[in-house]
Scaffold this motif. Structure first.
Motif, PDB file in Angstrom:
ATOM      1  N   ILE A  19      51.807  71.927 -55.384  1.00  0.00           N
ATOM      2  CA  ILE A  19      52.315  70.970 -54.310  1.00  0.00           C
ATOM      3  C   ILE A  19      53.927  71.246 -54.316  1.00  0.00           C
ATOM      4  O   ILE A  19      54.536  71.240 -55.531  1.00  0.00           O
ATOM      5  N   SER A  21      57.203  69.633 -52.950  1.00  0.00           N
ATOM      6  CA  SER A  21      57.576  68.472 -52.325  1.00  0.00           C
ATOM      7  C   SER A  21      58.504  68.957 -51.037  1.00  0.00           C
ATOM      8  O   SER A  21      59.331  69.979 -51.042  1.00  0.00           O
ATOM      9  N   GLN A  32      57.292  59.658 -51.515  1.00  0.00           N
ATOM     10  CA  GLN A  32      56.454  60.756 -51.828  1.00  0.00           C
ATOM     11  C   GLN A  32      56.194  61.060 -53.209  1.00  0.00           C
ATOM     12  O   GLN A  32      55.102  61.403 -53.573  1.00  0.00           O
ATOM     13  N   PHE A  68      46.473  65.588 -49.555  1.00  0.00           N
ATOM     14  CA  PHE A  68      46.588  65.885 -47.980  1.00  0.00           C
ATOM     15  C   PHE A  68      47.242  64.770 -47.466  1.00  0.00           C
ATOM     16  O   PHE A  68      48.022  64.947 -46.214  1.00  0.00           O
ATOM     17  N   THR A  70      49.654  62.903 -48.474  1.00  0.00           N
ATOM     18  CA  THR A  70      51.101  63.031 -48.779  1.00  0.00           C
ATOM     19  C   THR A  70      51.543  64.128 -47.835  1.00  0.00           C
ATOM     20  O   THR A  70      52.825  64.024 -47.292  1.00  0.00           O
ATOM     21  N   ALA A  71      50.927  65.172 -47.688  1.00  0.00           N
ATOM     22  CA  ALA A  71      51.234  66.374 -47.097  1.00  0.00           C
ATOM     23  C   ALA A  71      51.448  65.932 -45.525  1.00  0.00           C
ATOM     24  O   ALA A  71      52.401  66.317 -44.841  1.00  0.00           O
ATOM     25  N   ARG A  72      50.517  64.921 -45.028  1.00  0.00           N
ATOM     26  CA  ARG A  72      50.488  64.714 -43.638  1.00  0.00           C
ATOM     27  C   ARG A  72      51.852  63.892 -43.456  1.00  0.00           C
ATOM     28  O   ARG A  72      52.644  63.869 -42.448  1.00  0.00           O
ATOM     29  N   THR A  76      54.731  67.554 -47.439  1.00  0.00           N
ATOM     30  CA  THR A  76      54.672  68.547 -48.670  1.00  0.00           C
ATOM     31  C   THR A  76      53.903  69.716 -48.384  1.00  0.00           C
ATOM     32  O   THR A  76      52.962  69.456 -47.607  1.00  0.00           O
ATOM     33  N   GLU A  77      53.673  70.669 -48.897  1.00  0.00           N
ATOM     34  CA  GLU A  77      52.930  71.842 -48.953  1.00  0.00           C
ATOM     35  C   GLU A  77      51.997  71.602 -50.050  1.00  0.00           C
ATOM     36  O   GLU A  77      52.414  71.819 -51.274  1.00  0.00           O
ATOM     37  N   VAL A  78      50.461  71.947 -49.800  1.00  0.00           N
ATOM     38  CA  VAL A  78      49.564  71.800 -50.685  1.00  0.00           C
ATOM     39  C   VAL A  78      48.890  73.372 -50.784  1.00  0.00           C
ATOM     40  O   VAL A  78      48.363  73.662 -49.539  1.00  0.00           O
TER      41      VAL A  78
END
Length: 120
Positions: A19, A21, A32, A68, A70-72, A76-78
């Protein structure tokens, strides 16, 4: 990040989740981090978070859902990659002949994120 190496058929593996941030204002940054801290560890050298999942049980799905979400919410990139089971791992593992193994092998194809279809 290097491309995941294919695992031998029938090999045991876990899902490594990396992940990155998203940059954000202080309040959003702290929100986050509050989401990531309980489910992932931070690597100062790479400035990334990581988590591992060895089963798509309630705990594993909960981890993925949190990541996911948190990404939305924060951008963040997962990234997901199958990796051999580390000696220190004490949880459940996937096997190379499972349907999820085929899905993850396909996901790793050409670096496409999980859920993204190849361009025709």
């Amino acid at each position: 990040m290097t491309a995941p190496q294919p695992l031998p058929e029938g090999a045991s593996w876990i899902l490594q989740i990396t992940i990155t941030s998203a940059q954000a204002a202080k309040a959003q940054w702290n929100e986050q981090l509050d989401k990531l801290r309980p489910i992932a560890g931070y690597d100062e050298a790479t400035q990334t978070w990581s988590a591992h999942v060895g089963a798509l049980n309630l705990a594993g799905l909960g981890t993925l859902q949190t990541l996911f979400d948190t990404a939305r919410a924060y951008g963040t990139e997962v990234r997901l990659a199958p990796v051999p089971v580390p000696k220190s791992w004490r949880g459940p593992v996937f096997t190379g002949d499972s349907e999820i193994a085929a899905l993850i092998r396909t996901q790793a194809d050409a670096g496409r994120p999980l859920g993204h279809l190849p361009l025709a």
